[in-house]
Design an enzyme around this catalytic site. Sequence first.
Site, short mmCIF file in Angstrom:
data_model
loop_
_atom_site.label_atom_id
_atom_site.label_comp_id
_atom_site.label_asym_id
_atom_site.label_seq_id
_atom_site.Cartn_x
_atom_site.Cartn_y
_atom_site.Cartn_z
CB SER A 159 12.56 -16.97 -28.78
OG SER A 159 12.05 -18.25 -29.51
CD GLU A 214 27.55 -20.39 -31.59
OE1 GLU A 214 28.76 -19.31 -31.37
OE2 GLU A 214 26.44 -19.72 -30.65
CE LYS A 221 19.83 -17.61 -30.48
NZ LYS A 221 20.61 -18.17 -29.24
#
Lengths: 392, 278
Positions: free
Chosen positions: A375, A108, A86
Amino acid sequence: MRAKGYFGGFGGFYVPEVLVASLKELERDYQQISQTAEFEAELQSLLRDYAGRPTPLYYARSLSDRAGGARIFLKREDLAHTGSHKINNAIGQALLAKRMGRSRVICETGAGQHGVATATACALLDLECEVYMGETDVERQKLNCYRMNLLGAKINVVKSGSRTLKDSINEAMRDYAATSEDTHYLLGSVVGPHPYPTIVREFQSVIGTETKEQMARETGGLPDALVACVGGGSNSIGLFHPFIDDEHVQMFGAEAAGDGIETGKHCASVVVGEEGVLHGSRTLILQDDDGQVSDTSSVAAGLDYPAVGPEHAHLSASKRAKYFGVTDQEAVLAFHLLSEAEGIIPALESAHAVHLAAKIAREFSKDQSIVVCLSGRGDKDVAQIAKLEGRL
Amino acid sequence: MSRIAATFERLAESEEGAYIPYVCCGDRGVEFTGELMRRLSRAGADVIELGLPFSDPLADGPTIQAAMVRSLSSGFKVATLFDLISRARSDGMDTPIVVMTYYNLIIRMGLDIFCKRLAEAGADGILPVDLPMEESADLERIAGAHELDVIRLVSPTTNDERMAQILQSARGFVYAVAISGVTGQRDSLPHSAIAMLKRLRDKSDLPIAIGFGISNQEQVRQAIAAGASGVVEGSALIDIYARGLSEGEDGALDLVEKHAREMKDSARAAVASREKRS
């Protein structure tokens, strides 16, 4: 006149008129700013010195042996700063926000990873940060909430609708509609109206671009298959996109099948979703016969989303990528498997991809290779798993 | 001439502003919705905006979202909308009806079936909240074939060039969004809304209804003085009947009807005073 931002028949720009001007401005500014040499230089330097890129590509020998088939490589996004992919998008968009003259950033978050990454980028670049997070997610991701607070971000607890990721996106869009003059909405996945699916993909494509170079060094060629988990779909698009024209590289997306597709408690929107419009995008959605969006369920908060990025809908419709459901139970087994076999505790989201990779590896020979996007790291999930297994 | 156009023509002739209440279908039950429509029509509503509840209403504020949640959790189905409209028509209600909806509900049923059933039930227009002009060609074509007006929205942030393009395809009336943000009550009209109304007036002869944040008579006067043909009121009505429900459903409906009459009176008087001044 057709809107921009289509991937085949998916994507587009389905937003209330109050959002149109801000999104058009974002599209224009992104195109101008991201092309400049200074922006690129600043981004590259932060990705390298701050976020820790390139992340390693690691040959998981023991996992490969246990799976019995192809050689499995892990793209170690879990080793990036803040513990997941991210950060790639958060730094990119926060830099963009800064150059667009915005002083406030909203976002969000579901699992909290995107919230943490955004709070981090905002702390770094001196931007005010507010995170919308569903009440349900706040309860199951307390540690990430505390991390966001430490980083100076304010959490707005969302109590509307199902109180998860989709409602946090609704609230962030409402905020943005009223505040876009000084605020940038830092959307965390390849979902939403144009230009978001494209912007987020471009900032995440660093995953696939690095993988390509690393595989060339490691094996002298391209991988035979790519595997990644798909919620909204940002780490997977990041890995897949640079390989789309390499026709021999197969692509596999692992969606969360929750309690099992047949139970209805899941979030496998590509596998069983149907076409519709949600959050500004024409895509595949889990919905009832009336078009009301379904409640979803997954052990992995970061996959708990009833739709998918429009580019994935297109990759599926055009058969360029294949998508499979992985149940909670299978993901938890893979969580243990990777921890024991490799000494790497994966995020529950990534564990979905690990399961799918281990499963399909058997269909490949030992001289073939599969890259899994790992991830995120699993620290955030340890307490949840311990509780689930009655050890806490 | 469409029922909407005829209504605004009549209002222009009699120099009245339009009062357009919004009703969330199925909130407090379908029977209550039907009765609410009847009372509003009796109080002088010029157009009724019927809102379809949606699970993810991102253009709406907390009041309307809560109403939608109540409606959906009591089991509201889209098909009920058509029944509500045809029942109102067979009871003799002649007020134009515009259906406000999120686009996914139309896509799900199929654009053609949705428009066909609306037209057969006796609706006059569709207001798709999350369908900007870039994506609306299909719906405009199909709605047009069923003689339904697609009502277009403009906002204070819509620039002149875009406003002109939107007005080209606008039918019935233009819906001007008073605030940059979501539905819900505000005290007065922001300057940007007044400026938007003036820009719209310069570009078009279409009737203009302004909504989002409207709840009092002072706003009605301000809006009409600035060039609006009428006002849309939504969240405030929901709050009014929510307060009145402690007195029972009839009490709640009486309160709404009384308020609607006052709003309509203000809209009626506001045009006359604007004409006098100019």
